[in-house]
Design a protein around this motif. Sequence first.
Motif, mmCIF file in Angstrom:
data_model
loop_
_atom_site.group_PDB
_atom_site.id
_atom_site.type_symbol
_atom_site.label_atom_id
_atom_site.label_comp_id
_atom_site.label_asym_id
_atom_site.label_seq_id
_atom_site.Cartn_x
_atom_site.Cartn_y
_atom_site.Cartn_z
ATOM 1 N N VAL A 175 6.462 -12.782 29.481
ATOM 2 C CA VAL A 175 7.703 -13.468 29.952
ATOM 3 C C VAL A 175 8.687 -13.281 28.855
ATOM 4 O O VAL A 175 8.407 -13.715 27.734
ATOM 5 N N ASP A 176 9.723 -12.518 29.067
ATOM 6 C CA ASP A 176 10.764 -12.455 28.113
ATOM 7 C C ASP A 176 12.244 -12.811 28.646
ATOM 8 O O ASP A 176 12.715 -12.012 29.142
ATOM 9 N N LEU A 201 8.917 -6.040 33.961
ATOM 10 C CA LEU A 201 8.297 -6.151 32.891
ATOM 11 C C LEU A 201 8.918 -7.198 31.950
ATOM 12 O O LEU A 201 9.060 -7.493 30.853
ATOM 13 N N GLY A 202 8.507 -8.437 32.743
ATOM 14 C CA GLY A 202 8.789 -9.575 32.041
ATOM 15 C C GLY A 202 10.207 -10.357 31.911
ATOM 16 O O GLY A 202 10.530 -11.124 31.620
ATOM 17 N N SER A 203 10.989 -9.442 32.442
ATOM 18 C CA SER A 203 12.692 -9.755 32.632
ATOM 19 C C SER A 203 13.149 -9.913 33.874
ATOM 20 O O SER A 203 12.664 -9.102 35.025
ATOM 21 N N MET A 204 14.095 -10.764 34.115
ATOM 22 C CA MET A 204 14.830 -10.588 35.352
ATOM 23 C C MET A 204 15.839 -9.621 35.452
ATOM 24 O O MET A 204 16.463 -9.555 34.611
ATOM 25 N N VAL A 205 15.740 -8.631 36.448
ATOM 26 C CA VAL A 205 16.745 -7.525 36.634
ATOM 27 C C VAL A 205 17.898 -8.279 37.655
ATOM 28 O O VAL A 205 18.973 -7.436 37.484
ATOM 29 N N GLU A 206 17.445 -8.688 38.639
ATOM 30 C CA GLU A 206 18.561 -9.126 39.473
ATOM 31 C C GLU A 206 18.117 -10.435 40.445
ATOM 32 O O GLU A 206 16.817 -10.590 40.746
ATOM 33 N N THR A 207 19.032 -11.267 40.598
ATOM 34 C CA THR A 207 18.984 -12.498 41.400
ATOM 35 C C THR A 207 20.155 -12.683 42.439
ATOM 36 O O THR A 207 21.375 -12.384 41.896
#
Lengths: 307, 321
Positions: B32-33, B231-237
């Motif tokens: 989780v990054d 890969l541990g990051s949020m790309v879109e919400t």
Amino acid sequence: MAADSKLTKLQRPQAKLQKSSLFRQSLRKLMHNKLAVSGFGVVVFMFVLCFIGPFFSPYTDNKINMAMMNKAPNLTHWLGTDALGRDILTRVMQAGRISLTVGLASMVLSVLLGALLGAIAGYYRGLADQIIMRVADLLMTIPGLPLLFIFGALLSEWKIPTDYRMYIVMLMLSIVNWPGLARMVRGQMLSLREREFMQAAVVLGLRDRRKLFGHLLPNIVPLLIVMATLNIGGAILSESVLSFFGLGVMPPTPTWGNMIDAANNMIDFQDHPWLWIPPGLSIFATVIAINIFGDGLRDVLDPKQKR
Amino acid sequence: MSEALLEVNHLKKYFPVTQGLLGRTVGHVKAVDDISIRLEPGETFGLVGESGSGKSTVGRTILRLTEKTDGEVKFKGVDIHSLSPSEMRLLRPRMQLIFQDPYSALNPRVRVGDAIGEALLDHGLCPKSEVRGLVLEALEACGLSSYHIDRFPHEFSGGQRQRIGIARALILNPDLIIADEPVSALDVSIQAQIINLFSRLQQSKGLTYLFISHDLSVVEHLCTRIGVMYLGSMVETAARDELFRQPLHPYTKALLSAVPVPIPKLKRERIVLKGDIPSPANPPSGCKFHTRCPFAVDVCAAEIPVFRDAGGGHFVACHLA
């Protein structure tokens, strides 16, 4: 309508059966294993024989009778008499009381000790684990029999009263036995605590006490029952060995082990086989029956252990 | 703005990679990054992403099943990672977890009724005499019958076990339920039942869900807001309808184009991703997605894109969007 009532009648008893415990389910499976059931039968027979049998014997006072020395089996003394004219059958039964009691008691003690220490080591890990398991390792590096011999010799050296020796022998046997059990329990604990239902217990915020006694221990109980059963046989054997060498329970208190001591000299061994065959056979039958029963238990309770 | 029920700020969880006899740390798996999530009471936030994107680790770190590496998790304004074990234990009933595998989440030697009721007893939430009644209530609320109470887990099917797991969480009256892929171990007809159970319970009890899943159609049905992880990051919400109507990140576009539709002849633009998800121990430079992105340009490999508001609460981390 009639068919309806028949249906409910058919379903009712089944609904009652459904509320069965895991114990009853295992018991039912065990009953299908004929070998295990007969093993259990022999064990029960030996217990009944040894604990109730002497009440029906006229020779329980173990009076020395010079007129009846070393008599072969006959109608008054079914298994003959020993060098002091005492009835062999009565002595075998009385010896069985001691041997079985020592076996059972030392099993209970070593299972309690092993399970408790193993559980603490496996659950809390860290320092407690290190200390307990290193002590267990230490005890396991010393061969059991010589250790028991040294203990036994020390007891004779310190002139411990013979009445107490029986209890000390129980204690000795459990001290030698607990490390193996502790290791088993610890291993189980280590694998169980990583299971998902233990994470669920964390999320629910359960207390340590409930996690240990409500969740972990019930999963270990089947293993413990199997280990305990197999342990009784081992304890009876060890006690017999010690007593045979005169380091366990001392005569005149009879045990199967010190009765076989009669086979120590060639004359008795060849000419008076009734002196040593009955106690020998008793040990053989009891231990083999316990082991067969324990194997059956293992198949039912702990199928993964099967090799 | 009202107080959020759950606020996750820049949460990081790195697992050390050790090597050799002495266990020297040679690197970190960045499971989780830098994840931030905000959950308002009563909403359902869906967390999607492919296997290995760190969705489950987010859920577990929020619940403190694993300790965080960095960042903060605020539950009703309380930073839960700073609580002592006994304070944490008191807070546990307020946030519950539904497990992915209903087979391993129940202790095989504990009766269903005991498994559901024991947390009530342990926290002293109700007198001993009332436990059984509450357990029966919870069983029925989850679609099970009262005669199930004395049975053992092995006497149930997967779907029933999942209901037991839900009843176990529900009986504590939690504010937040984290559901970690609760339906992916079940077959499709049972999935529908469990999802309906989730939405019915939300309506009757006002629950807030963090719903972790890799199944977009499930998430679309249940969630009000959706976050996409890679890969541990949020790309879109974004809000659900916004995300499905107008995905901005190429990864989201690729995911959405992979959702099966019931009309086979319908011509669709498929974005097919090549290769596997890269190792989180050694993530690509710049935008982590640039190695598989069909639209990648030079800047993608060099600079980490900022997670920014593209308008109307639609957040995205992409140089091109």
